[in-house]
Design an enzyme around this catalytic site. Structure first.
Site, short mmCIF file in Angstrom:
data_model
loop_
_atom_site.label_atom_id
_atom_site.label_comp_id
_atom_site.label_asym_id
_atom_site.label_seq_id
_atom_site.Cartn_x
_atom_site.Cartn_y
_atom_site.Cartn_z
N LYS A 1 73.75 34.48 28.80
CA LYS A 1 73.17 35.21 30.03
C LYS A 1 73.81 34.60 31.08
CE LYS A 1 70.07 38.34 31.12
NZ LYS A 1 69.67 39.65 30.00
P1 NAD Z 1 66.17 47.13 37.53
O1 NAD Z 1 66.73 46.18 38.60
O2 NAD Z 1 66.92 48.43 37.28
O3 NAD Z 1 64.61 47.57 37.95
C1 NAD Z 1 63.58 46.62 37.92
C2 NAD Z 1 62.27 47.32 38.33
O4 NAD Z 1 61.20 46.45 38.49
C3 NAD Z 1 62.28 47.97 39.59
O5 NAD Z 1 61.78 49.32 39.73
C4 NAD Z 1 61.60 46.95 40.64
O6 NAD Z 1 60.97 47.52 41.76
C5 NAD Z 1 60.45 46.49 39.74
N1 NAD Z 1 59.83 45.03 39.88
C6 NAD Z 1 60.70 44.18 40.34
N2 NAD Z 1 59.60 43.01 40.60
C7 NAD Z 1 58.40 43.66 40.53
C8 NAD Z 1 57.12 43.23 40.71
N3 NAD Z 1 56.84 42.02 41.15
N4 NAD Z 1 56.22 44.12 40.42
C9 NAD Z 1 56.40 45.26 40.30
N5 NAD Z 1 57.52 45.78 39.98
C10 NAD Z 1 58.61 45.10 40.17
O7 NAD Z 1 66.22 46.18 36.37
P2 NAD Z 1 66.25 46.80 34.69
O8 NAD Z 1 67.71 46.60 34.40
O9 NAD Z 1 65.32 47.94 34.59
O10 NAD Z 1 65.69 45.55 34.10
C11 NAD Z 1 63.97 45.50 33.93
C12 NAD Z 1 63.94 44.28 32.87
O11 NAD Z 1 64.31 44.60 31.57
C13 NAD Z 1 64.41 43.07 33.09
O12 NAD Z 1 63.43 42.04 32.48
C14 NAD Z 1 65.69 43.25 31.97
O13 NAD Z 1 66.11 41.49 31.79
C15 NAD Z 1 65.13 43.59 31.01
N6 NAD Z 1 66.23 44.54 30.33
C16 NAD Z 1 67.13 45.27 30.83
C17 NAD Z 1 68.18 45.89 30.17
C18 NAD Z 1 69.12 46.98 30.68
O14 NAD Z 1 69.78 47.32 30.01
N7 NAD Z 1 69.04 47.07 32.00
C19 NAD Z 1 68.01 45.58 28.94
C20 NAD Z 1 67.34 44.77 28.21
C21 NAD Z 1 66.31 43.99 28.97
#
Ligand code: NAD
Length: 426
Positions: free
Chosen positions: A116
């Site tokens: 990561k």
């Molecule tokens: P992103 O940046 O696209 O979206 C994050 C979302 O979370 C946004 O809507 C933001 O407003 C919201 N958010 C952030 N802080 C917040 C808070 N304190 N309270 C409420 N909402 C809040 O990110 P993503 O790619 O969707 O990733 C989200 C999670 O999923 C992370 O933990 C990431 O590690 C995990 N993840 C992502 C992927 C991927 O393919 N993108 C794969 C596996 C895991």
């Protein structure tokens, strides 16, 4: 014989991401049998690189940012894991995220280790040109660790296909190759895979379908609550609506929305696209951030950041099933509360593995320079995820343990068997 503490300058507290990761490892130790001899290796990242990233800002100032790339474990293949841009990124957080990638890749049996990366920065405060300079310099600095057969980055929070394109191009310029296999989550025109963008959210939905079938929950008409409407949460919410479910509450950084009749997800996402936040979205009641956690539902999907589902919130949630869309959203204390309350929790390492599975497909397609249809991608992802989940579900039943314990046991057995078979160098 004395063993010295790993990265001794880090003293994780119980609910921090690395503390959470270590606590889960502790809890599964009794299930490892003779492989327990090698278990200490999982408590130590294989290597962690801290880099300084100086960039020239548009106004001529020189700003410095701190970046990281961690290889947690490479016993089963090259490192694989995303890159996060966030003001809260720390080395400790990246270590935990890398550890979860080791477990996730092994839980779904991909030929990857866990890695990561991240930069401590609020990307919203940067111009597009500044973001590009930041990305290129970071890529160059971590260049000694990454490569198609060493470590393949991908998007995570606040990084996207454009960032991956800049990373790929930087590698291409530095190595004189096309470098398509250096990163995944690239734009489709640059060797990205169809279906990658939506893969994680779709995977959350596939796992939801598999659990629902087993616990007698009908998704048609089910009430679903989603925290986070980014790449993961937005796609998952849309997919559950396609199953006939109602999204009764949505939360992002800016607002919490509630509508017992079902939020118009397409309209809410369009509003967020236009304004950058859910705040002010019509057709749903704005509720207090904490009240969000008490909304009655059948499925709760935390898909924002780690540590959001605390013990206090876990005591208040009214749901049957938690699908961890985010990485590490449930603290260890909350996990115990949910277990006591009989709420099924599907851990991140399987619930959100759809993304890394399609990243794997992208890497394979880049090697072959032969690309699959979106339908092929989605079908193959569904098949791998469904098979992996079935194995984990059966292991949980055999051990009389939670799905998190079972997923970690399945994964750690694979990783530690690889360690045992390879032997210790020299
Ligand atoms: P992103 O940046 O696209 O979206 C994050 C979302 O979370 C946004 O809507 C933001 O407003 C919201 N958010 C952030 N802080 C917040 C808070 N304190 N309270 C409420 N909402 C809040 O990110 P993503 O790619 O969707 O990733 C989200 C999670 O999923 C992370 O933990 C990431 O590690 C995990 N993840 C992502 C992927 C991927 O393919 N993108 C794969 C596996 C895991």
């Amino acid at each position: 014989m004395t063993s010295y503490p790993s990265l001794s300058f880090i003293t994780p507290h119980a609910d921090s991401p690395w503390g959470t990761f270590l606590a889960t490892l502790d809890s599964i130790a009794p299930h490892l049998g003779p492989l327990a001899r090698f278990a200490e290796t999982l408590r130590r990242p294989r290597r962690a690189l801290i880099v300084d990233i100086p960039i020239e800002m548009d106004d001529g100032r020189i700003a410095h940012f701190e970046g990281y790339r961690v290889h947690h474990n490479l016993s089963r293949g090259p490192g694989k894991g995303g890159v996060r841009y966030d003001a809260g990124v720390t080395l400790e957080e990246v270590m935990a995220l890398a550890g979860w990638m080791t477990i996730k890749n092994a839980a779904v049996n991909l030929p990857f280790g866990g890695a990561k990366g991240g930069i401590r920065v609020d990307p919203k405060g940067l111009s597009r040109k500044e973001l590009e300079r930041l990305t290129r310099r970071y890529t160059s600095e971590i260049g000694l660790l990454i490569g198609p057969d060493r470590d393949i980055p991908a998007p995570d929070v606040n990084t996207d296909a454009q960032i991956m394109a800049w990373m790929m191009d930087t590698c291409a310029m530095n190595t004189g190759t096309s470098a398509t296999g250096m990163v995944t989550g690239k734009p489709v025109a640059l060797g990205g895979s169809l279906g990658r963008q939506d893969a994680t959210g779709r995977g959350v939905n596939v796992i939801g379908r598999e659990v629902a079938r087993r616990i007698g929950l009908h998704l048609a008409g089910a009430r679903v609550v989603v925290q986070g409407v980014g790449n993961v949460g937005a796609v998952a919410a849309r997919a559950f609506v396609e199953n006939g479910a109602r999204i009764v509450a949505l939360q992002d950084r800016g607002a919490s929305l509630f509508n017992p009749a079902g939020i118009d997800v397409a309209a809410a996402l369009a509003h967020k696209q236009r304004t950058g936040s859910l705040a002010g979205c019509a057709g749903a009641e704005a509720i207090d951030r904490e009240a969000f956690w008490s909304v009655e539902s059948d499925v709760l999907i935390p898909a924002a950041l780690e540590g959001s589902l605390t013990a206090e919130r876990a005591a208040r949630v009214r749901t049957r099933l938690v699908l961890e869309g985010a990485n590490g959203p449930t603290t260890p204390a909350a996990d115990l509360v949910l277990a006591e309350r009989g709420i099924t929790v599907v851990p991140d390492v399987i619930a959100n593995a759809g993304g890394v599975i399609v990243s794997y497909f992208e890497w394979v397609q880049d090697f072959n320079s032969f690309f699959w249809t979106e339908d092929e991608v989605t079908r193959r992802m569904d098949s791998i995820l469904t098979g992996a989940f079935d194995h984990i579900w059966r292991t949980a039943t055999e051990l009389g343990a939670s799905l998190r314990t079972a997923a970690f046991v399945v994964a750690c057995r694979r990783v530690l068997s690889a360690r045992e078979q390879r032997g210790l160098y020299p």
